[in-house]
Design a protein around this motif. Structure first.
Motif, PDB file in Angstrom:
ATOM      1  N   THR A  46     -23.056  -5.284  -7.076  1.00  0.00           N
ATOM      2  CA  THR A  46     -23.707  -5.962  -5.949  1.00  0.00           C
ATOM      3  C   THR A  46     -24.970  -6.736  -6.316  1.00  0.00           C
ATOM      4  O   THR A  46     -25.438  -7.529  -5.509  1.00  0.00           O
ATOM      5  CB  THR A  46     -24.038  -4.975  -4.814  1.00  0.00           C
ATOM      6  OG1 THR A  46     -24.854  -3.928  -5.327  1.00  0.00           O
ATOM      7  CG2 THR A  46     -22.776  -4.419  -4.198  1.00  0.00           C
ATOM      8  N   SER A  47     -25.486  -6.532  -7.488  1.00  0.00           N
ATOM      9  CA  SER A  47     -26.660  -7.328  -7.860  1.00  0.00           C
ATOM     10  C   SER A  47     -26.270  -8.786  -8.092  1.00  0.00           C
ATOM     11  O   SER A  47     -27.134  -9.665  -8.037  1.00  0.00           O
ATOM     12  CB  SER A  47     -27.358  -6.744  -9.086  1.00  0.00           C
ATOM     13  OG  SER A  47     -26.494  -6.762 -10.198  1.00  0.00           O
ATOM     14  N   CYS A  48     -24.990  -9.055  -8.308  1.00  0.00           N
ATOM     15  CA  CYS A  48     -24.539 -10.430  -8.543  1.00  0.00           C
ATOM     16  C   CYS A  48     -23.445 -10.894  -7.577  1.00  0.00           C
ATOM     17  O   CYS A  48     -23.410 -12.064  -7.213  1.00  0.00           O
ATOM     18  CB  CYS A  48     -24.026 -10.578  -9.971  1.00  0.00           C
ATOM     19  SG  CYS A  48     -25.283 -10.240 -11.226  1.00  0.00           S
ATOM     20  N   HIS A  49     -22.523 -10.013  -7.217  1.00  0.00           N
ATOM     21  CA  HIS A  49     -21.405 -10.390  -6.352  1.00  0.00           C
ATOM     22  C   HIS A  49     -21.719 -10.065  -4.900  1.00  0.00           C
ATOM     23  O   HIS A  49     -22.292  -9.020  -4.591  1.00  0.00           O
ATOM     24  CB  HIS A  49     -20.125  -9.650  -6.770  1.00  0.00           C
ATOM     25  CG  HIS A  49     -19.604 -10.083  -8.098  1.00  0.00           C
ATOM     26  ND1 HIS A  49     -18.896 -11.252  -8.267  1.00  0.00           N
ATOM     27  CD2 HIS A  49     -19.693  -9.508  -9.313  1.00  0.00           C
ATOM     28  CE1 HIS A  49     -18.566 -11.369  -9.541  1.00  0.00           C
ATOM     29  NE2 HIS A  49     -19.049 -10.326 -10.201  1.00  0.00           N
ATOM     30  N   ASN A  50     -21.298 -10.969  -4.005  1.00  0.00           N
ATOM     31  CA  ASN A  50     -21.501 -10.774  -2.578  1.00  0.00           C
ATOM     32  C   ASN A  50     -20.677  -9.586  -2.095  1.00  0.00           C
ATOM     33  O   ASN A  50     -19.512  -9.447  -2.450  1.00  0.00           O
ATOM     34  CB  ASN A  50     -21.093 -12.044  -1.828  1.00  0.00           C
ATOM     35  CG  ASN A  50     -21.595 -12.060  -0.418  1.00  0.00           C
ATOM     36  OD1 ASN A  50     -21.428 -11.111   0.326  1.00  0.00           O
ATOM     37  ND2 ASN A  50     -22.206 -13.170  -0.040  1.00  0.00           N
ATOM     38  N   LYS A  51     -21.271  -8.744  -1.294  1.00  0.00           N
ATOM     39  CA  LYS A  51     -20.591  -7.544  -0.799  1.00  0.00           C
ATOM     40  C   LYS A  51     -19.431  -7.853   0.137  1.00  0.00           C
ATOM     41  O   LYS A  51     -18.578  -7.009   0.339  1.00  0.00           O
ATOM     42  CB  LYS A  51     -21.577  -6.594  -0.120  1.00  0.00           C
ATOM     43  CG  LYS A  51     -22.502  -5.910  -1.112  1.00  0.00           C
ATOM     44  CD  LYS A  51     -23.288  -4.802  -0.450  1.00  0.00           C
ATOM     45  CE  LYS A  51     -24.589  -5.338   0.058  1.00  0.00           C
ATOM     46  NZ  LYS A  51     -25.473  -4.287   0.578  1.00  0.00           N
ATOM     47  N   ASP A  55     -17.725 -14.785  -0.141  1.00  0.00           N
ATOM     48  CA  ASP A  55     -18.713 -15.814  -0.448  1.00  0.00           C
ATOM     49  C   ASP A  55     -19.259 -15.661  -1.860  1.00  0.00           C
ATOM     50  O   ASP A  55     -19.419 -14.547  -2.357  1.00  0.00           O
ATOM     51  CB  ASP A  55     -19.872 -15.738   0.550  1.00  0.00           C
ATOM     52  CG  ASP A  55     -19.420 -15.987   1.978  1.00  0.00           C
ATOM     53  OD1 ASP A  55     -18.630 -16.926   2.192  1.00  0.00           O
ATOM     54  OD2 ASP A  55     -19.846 -15.230   2.871  1.00  0.00           O
ATOM     55  N   LYS A  56     -19.567 -16.800  -2.472  1.00  0.00           N
ATOM     56  CA  LYS A  56     -20.225 -16.781  -3.780  1.00  0.00           C
ATOM     57  C   LYS A  56     -21.641 -16.267  -3.609  1.00  0.00           C
ATOM     58  O   LYS A  56     -22.240 -16.390  -2.551  1.00  0.00           O
ATOM     59  CB  LYS A  56     -20.287 -18.180  -4.378  1.00  0.00           C
ATOM     60  CG  LYS A  56     -18.973 -18.753  -4.786  1.00  0.00           C
ATOM     61  CD  LYS A  56     -19.175 -20.152  -5.357  1.00  0.00           C
ATOM     62  CE  LYS A  56     -17.862 -20.778  -5.732  1.00  0.00           C
ATOM     63  NZ  LYS A  56     -18.039 -22.144  -6.267  1.00  0.00           N
ATOM     64  N   SER A  57     -22.178 -15.737  -4.665  1.00  0.00           N
ATOM     65  CA  SER A  57     -23.584 -15.340  -4.720  1.00  0.00           C
ATOM     66  C   SER A  57     -24.095 -15.910  -6.038  1.00  0.00           C
ATOM     67  O   SER A  57     -23.877 -17.083  -6.315  1.00  0.00           O
ATOM     68  CB  SER A  57     -23.687 -13.808  -4.643  1.00  0.00           C
ATOM     69  OG  SER A  57     -25.018 -13.393  -4.558  1.00  0.00           O
ATOM     70  N   THR A  58     -24.706 -15.093  -6.861  1.00  0.00           N
ATOM     71  CA  THR A  58     -25.059 -15.569  -8.199  1.00  0.00           C
ATOM     72  C   THR A  58     -23.873 -15.401  -9.139  1.00  0.00           C
ATOM     73  O   THR A  58     -23.963 -15.704 -10.321  1.00  0.00           O
ATOM     74  CB  THR A  58     -26.288 -14.819  -8.754  1.00  0.00           C
ATOM     75  OG1 THR A  58     -26.004 -13.431  -8.792  1.00  0.00           O
ATOM     76  CG2 THR A  58     -27.514 -15.088  -7.900  1.00  0.00           C
ATOM     77  N   ALA A  61     -17.107 -15.360  -5.885  1.00  0.00           N
ATOM     78  CA  ALA A  61     -16.498 -14.527  -4.846  1.00  0.00           C
ATOM     79  C   ALA A  61     -15.305 -13.816  -5.478  1.00  0.00           C
ATOM     80  O   ALA A  61     -14.612 -14.385  -6.321  1.00  0.00           O
ATOM     81  CB  ALA A  61     -16.038 -15.401  -3.684  1.00  0.00           C
TER      82      ALA A  61
END
Length: 133
Positions: A46-51, A55-58, A61
């Motif tokens: 979860t520090s990088c991927h959206n929960k 959706d993309k995060s850092t 997805a």
């Protein structure tokens, strides 16, 4: 019990055109596996991927990743993405560049069952968060 029923339903919903479930979803076993996958995802991803998985995060997805990639590729990438990037794996290299040269941490401490649990959890959450037509 509700999550287990939903997971069991996911097994049948996530079938390919030939009515065969994706390779990863064939590993759906128990509520305990789902719970372990959730715990491992929250601890490691979860520090990088959206929960919500959609959706993309850092990082990318994860929704549908078990249908887009083979089990072997996912396990190798999860354990050591740096090695795959260095070997010029076209998919790994594309992800690397898409996310500005960011490299996913290596998770060599995760065994195959742990990785399977994570991806079962990922696909379940993704199906809950996909836009409804």
């Amino acid at each position: 019990m509700l999550k287990f029923l939903a997971i069991s339903s996911l097994f049948f919903v996530a079938c390919a055109a030939d009515n065969q479930p994706s390779e990863m979803l064939q590993s759906i076993l128990t509520q305990a596996q789902f719970d372990k996958g959730e715990q491992l995802f929250l601890q490691n991803c979860t520090s990088c991927h959206n929960k919500n998985m959609v959706d993309k995060s850092t990082a990318p997805a994860l929704a549908g990743v078990t249908k887009r990639r083979t089990k072997e590729w996912l396990y190798d990438f999860t354990r050591n993405s740096s090695k795959m990037i260095a070997a010029k794996d076209s998919i790994a290299f594309g992800i690397f560049w898409e996310f500005g040269g960011a490299v996913m941490p290596n998770f060599e401490h995760l065994d195959s069952q742990m990785i399977a649990d994570i991806y079962v959890y990922v696909e379940f959450v993704a199906t809950q968060n996909m836009p409804k037509n």
